[in-house]
Motif scaffolding. Structure first.
Motif, PDB file in Angstrom:
ATOM      1  N   GLY A 232       0.797  -1.215   0.000  1.00  0.00           N
ATOM      2  CA  GLY A 232       0.000   0.000   0.000  1.00  0.00           C
ATOM      3  C   GLY A 232       0.832   1.268   0.000  1.00  0.00           C
ATOM      4  N   LEU A 233       2.079   1.152  -0.455  1.00  0.00           N
ATOM      5  CA  LEU A 233       2.994   2.288  -0.466  1.00  0.00           C
ATOM      6  C   LEU A 233       3.220   2.773  -1.896  1.00  0.00           C
ATOM      7  N   MET A 234       3.600   4.031  -2.026  1.00  0.00           N
ATOM      8  CA  MET A 234       3.900   4.578  -3.343  1.00  0.00           C
ATOM      9  C   MET A 234       5.381   4.407  -3.630  1.00  0.00           C
ATOM     10  N   LEU A 235       5.684   3.901  -4.810  1.00  0.00           N
ATOM     11  CA  LEU A 235       7.064   3.736  -5.236  1.00  0.00           C
ATOM     12  C   LEU A 235       7.504   4.972  -5.998  1.00  0.00           C
ATOM     13  N   ASP A 236       8.551   5.612  -5.516  1.00  0.00           N
ATOM     14  CA  ASP A 236       9.048   6.845  -6.134  1.00  0.00           C
ATOM     15  C   ASP A 236      10.284   6.620  -6.993  1.00  0.00           C
ATOM     16  N   ILE A 237      11.101   5.630  -6.621  1.00  0.00           N
ATOM     17  CA  ILE A 237      12.367   5.400  -7.307  1.00  0.00           C
ATOM     18  C   ILE A 237      12.509   3.907  -7.582  1.00  0.00           C
ATOM     19  N   GLU A 238      12.617   3.570  -8.854  1.00  0.00           N
ATOM     20  CA  GLU A 238      12.760   2.163  -9.218  1.00  0.00           C
ATOM     21  C   GLU A 238      14.095   1.948  -9.903  1.00  0.00           C
ATOM     22  N   ALA A 239      14.800   0.918  -9.487  1.00  0.00           N
ATOM     23  CA  ALA A 239      16.088   0.564 -10.089  1.00  0.00           C
ATOM     24  C   ALA A 239      16.049  -0.927 -10.445  1.00  0.00           C
ATOM     25  N   PRO A 240      16.843  -1.351 -11.430  1.00  0.00           N
ATOM     26  CA  PRO A 240      17.719  -0.504 -12.240  1.00  0.00           C
ATOM     27  C   PRO A 240      16.957   0.225 -13.345  1.00  0.00           C
ATOM     28  N   LEU A 241      17.578   1.289 -13.835  1.00  0.00           N
ATOM     29  CA  LEU A 241      17.051   2.048 -14.959  1.00  0.00           C
ATOM     30  C   LEU A 241      18.029   1.922 -16.128  1.00  0.00           C
ATOM     31  N   PRO A 242      17.564   2.142 -17.358  1.00  0.00           N
ATOM     32  CA  PRO A 242      18.473   2.044 -18.507  1.00  0.00           C
ATOM     33  C   PRO A 242      19.710   2.930 -18.361  1.00  0.00           C
ATOM     34  N   ASN A 243      19.527   4.105 -17.772  1.00  0.00           N
ATOM     35  CA  ASN A 243      20.648   5.025 -17.596  1.00  0.00           C
ATOM     36  C   ASN A 243      21.212   5.003 -16.178  1.00  0.00           C
ATOM     37  N   ALA A 244      20.741   4.051 -15.359  1.00  0.00           N
ATOM     38  CA  ALA A 244      21.225   3.928 -13.986  1.00  0.00           C
ATOM     39  C   ALA A 244      21.063   2.480 -13.540  1.00  0.00           C
ATOM     40  N   PRO A 245      22.030   1.624 -13.843  1.00  0.00           N
ATOM     41  CA  PRO A 245      21.894   0.196 -13.562  1.00  0.00           C
ATOM     42  C   PRO A 245      22.022  -0.200 -12.099  1.00  0.00           C
ATOM     43  N   SER A 246      22.372   0.750 -11.240  1.00  0.00           N
ATOM     44  CA  SER A 246      22.535   0.453  -9.819  1.00  0.00           C
ATOM     45  C   SER A 246      21.553   1.260  -8.982  1.00  0.00           C
ATOM     46  N   MET A 247      21.394   0.876  -7.731  1.00  0.00           N
ATOM     47  CA  MET A 247      20.551   1.655  -6.832  1.00  0.00           C
ATOM     48  C   MET A 247      21.127   3.041  -6.613  1.00  0.00           C
ATOM     49  N   THR A 248      22.446   3.130  -6.449  1.00  0.00           N
ATOM     50  CA  THR A 248      23.056   4.444  -6.225  1.00  0.00           C
ATOM     51  C   THR A 248      22.833   5.360  -7.425  1.00  0.00           C
ATOM     52  N   GLY A 249      22.886   4.778  -8.623  1.00  0.00           N
ATOM     53  CA  GLY A 249      22.658   5.583  -9.820  1.00  0.00           C
ATOM     54  C   GLY A 249      21.240   6.119  -9.878  1.00  0.00           C
ATOM     55  N   ALA A 250      20.261   5.271  -9.566  1.00  0.00           N
ATOM     56  CA  ALA A 250      18.860   5.697  -9.578  1.00  0.00           C
ATOM     57  C   ALA A 250      18.597   6.727  -8.485  1.00  0.00           C
ATOM     58  N   LEU A 251      19.209   6.534  -7.328  1.00  0.00           N
ATOM     59  CA  LEU A 251      19.057   7.505  -6.239  1.00  0.00           C
ATOM     60  C   LEU A 251      19.639   8.863  -6.631  1.00  0.00           C
ATOM     61  N   GLU A 252      20.790   8.843  -7.277  1.00  0.00           N
ATOM     62  CA  GLU A 252      21.427  10.106  -7.644  1.00  0.00           C
ATOM     63  C   GLU A 252      20.582  10.880  -8.653  1.00  0.00           C
ATOM     64  N   LEU A 253      20.015  10.188  -9.625  1.00  0.00           N
ATOM     65  CA  LEU A 253      19.156  10.872 -10.598  1.00  0.00           C
ATOM     66  C   LEU A 253      18.000  11.576  -9.888  1.00  0.00           C
ATOM     67  N   TYR A 254      17.409  10.878  -8.921  1.00  0.00           N
ATOM     68  CA  TYR A 254      16.274  11.446  -8.204  1.00  0.00           C
ATOM     69  C   TYR A 254      16.704  12.605  -7.309  1.00  0.00           C
ATOM     70  N   ILE A 255      17.778  12.399  -6.548  1.00  0.00           N
ATOM     71  CA  ILE A 255      18.238  13.427  -5.600  1.00  0.00           C
ATOM     72  C   ILE A 255      18.680  14.684  -6.339  1.00  0.00           C
ATOM     73  N   LYS A 256      19.356  14.498  -7.441  1.00  0.00           N
ATOM     74  CA  LYS A 256      19.811  15.650  -8.227  1.00  0.00           C
ATOM     75  C   LYS A 256      18.637  16.500  -8.672  1.00  0.00           C
ATOM     76  N   LYS A 257      17.578  15.818  -9.114  1.00  0.00           N
ATOM     77  CA  LYS A 257      16.378  16.532  -9.548  1.00  0.00           C
ATOM     78  C   LYS A 257      15.655  17.175  -8.366  1.00  0.00           C
ATOM     79  N   ALA A 258      15.524  16.439  -7.277  1.00  0.00           N
ATOM     80  CA  ALA A 258      14.799  16.946  -6.109  1.00  0.00           C
ATOM     81  C   ALA A 258      15.505  18.098  -5.432  1.00  0.00           C
ATOM     82  N   ASN A 259      16.818  18.011  -5.322  1.00  0.00           N
ATOM     83  CA  ASN A 259      17.565  19.018  -4.579  1.00  0.00           C
ATOM     84  C   ASN A 259      17.936  20.240  -5.413  1.00  0.00           C
ATOM     85  N   ASN A 260      17.684  20.177  -6.714  1.00  0.00           N
ATOM     86  CA  ASN A 260      17.965  21.324  -7.573  1.00  0.00           C
ATOM     87  C   ASN A 260      16.731  22.145  -7.859  1.00  0.00           C
ATOM     88  N   GLN A 261      15.601  21.723  -7.296  1.00  0.00           N
ATOM     89  CA  GLN A 261      14.368  22.467  -7.547  1.00  0.00           C
ATOM     90  C   GLN A 261      14.413  23.847  -6.883  1.00  0.00           C
TER      91      GLN A 261
END
Length: 261
Positions: A232-261
């Motif tokens: 019953g939870l919302m998934l915000d970040i899913e890994a792996p991604l085509p441009n981020a094959p690791s969890m750290t890569g997927a986290l960085e893409l999200y954090i970069k976007k979130a923290n640059n707003q």
């Protein structure tokens, strides 16, 4: 229904300061997780959400499994290898030299050298996926396979063996159980990163009244993502991604976007 369901992804894209990684702290200080800390001025905590408990030989005997009645072993993890040989040692069972070993990956196969001289044994391995392992197993249809596993395991291997009419005995040799997390201020984290369905189950077991609110959930792999949704939870970040094959890569893409707003 979780109240996050009415929020859009953009509504939830707020600054990230604290992350909880549901695994042990990496031994290597050069881990990409620590790069995230320095690049984005984050606090990252590491805490295993599950633990592995070995099944005693006494309890194993209750399964009425004769290890020596089998001619091949299927290993899908290091935990399976460790607990298989532990049970054999506790039961004073000497594994014959002609036993065949089928391993999910080369890394798993190499780990066998902790217990046997691998150059003298018949060892077969895929590179990463169960599908590759199945192709090897098909070439050895007359073997009697033993599958050391946890009380919680995927269905792919048993289903394949059943549909292929191959002999398989499942042997529960260790158990995956939730870690006690009662000391965690769980709702203080901006992101919680999961790596298995068992980790998600541990969250809900430890915190049955957990409210997600603004906490973002990250999941590695489709089965973990499914477990997040089923909780019953919302998934915000899913890994792996085509441009981020690791969890750290997927986290960085999200954090970069979130923290640059």
């Amino acid at each position: 229904m979780n109240d996050t369901s009415i929020q859009s992804a953009e509504d939830r894209l707020t600054k990230v300061n604290r992350l909880l990684i549901t695994q042990s702290r990496p031994a290597d200080e050069k881990s990409p997780y620590f790069d995230l800390v320095s690049k984005y001025n984050l606090q990252i905590d590491f805490r295993p959400f599950i633990q592995i408990d070995g099944v005693s030989f006494k309890d194993f005997r209750r399964q009425k499994i004769n290890i020596l009645a089998h001619t091949a072993i299927i290993f899908t993890s290091r935990n399976a290898i460790d607990h298989f040989f532990r049970v054999c040692q506790e039961g004073r069972i000497e594994v014959p030299a002609d036993m065949k070993y089928f391993c999910i990956s080369e890394q798993t196969a190499n780990y066998l050298q902790k217990y046997i001289v691998i150059r003298k044994r018949k060892i077969f391995n895929g590179t990463k996926t169960a599908t590759e392992l199945f192709e090897l197993i098909k070439k050895h249809k007359t073997e009697k396979f033993l599958f050391p596993c946890s009380n919680i395991r995927g269905n792919d291997i048993p289903e394949f063996m059943d549909t292929s009419s191959l002999h398989l005995t499942e042997a529960v040799m260790y158990e995956t159980v939730p870690t006690d997390l009662s000391d965690l201020a769980i709702e203080s984290y901006d992101i919680i990163a999961f790596f298995s369905p068992s980790g998600v189950n541990s969250l809900m077991s430890n915190f049955p009244d957990f409210k997600q609110n603004g906490t973002r959930m990250a999941a590695f792999g489709p089965t973990t993502a499914k477990a997040v949704a089923e909780a019953g939870l919302m998934l915000d970040i899913e890994a792996p991604l085509p441009n981020a094959p690791s969890m750290t890569g997927a986290l960085e893409l999200y954090i970069k976007k979130a923290n640059n707003q």
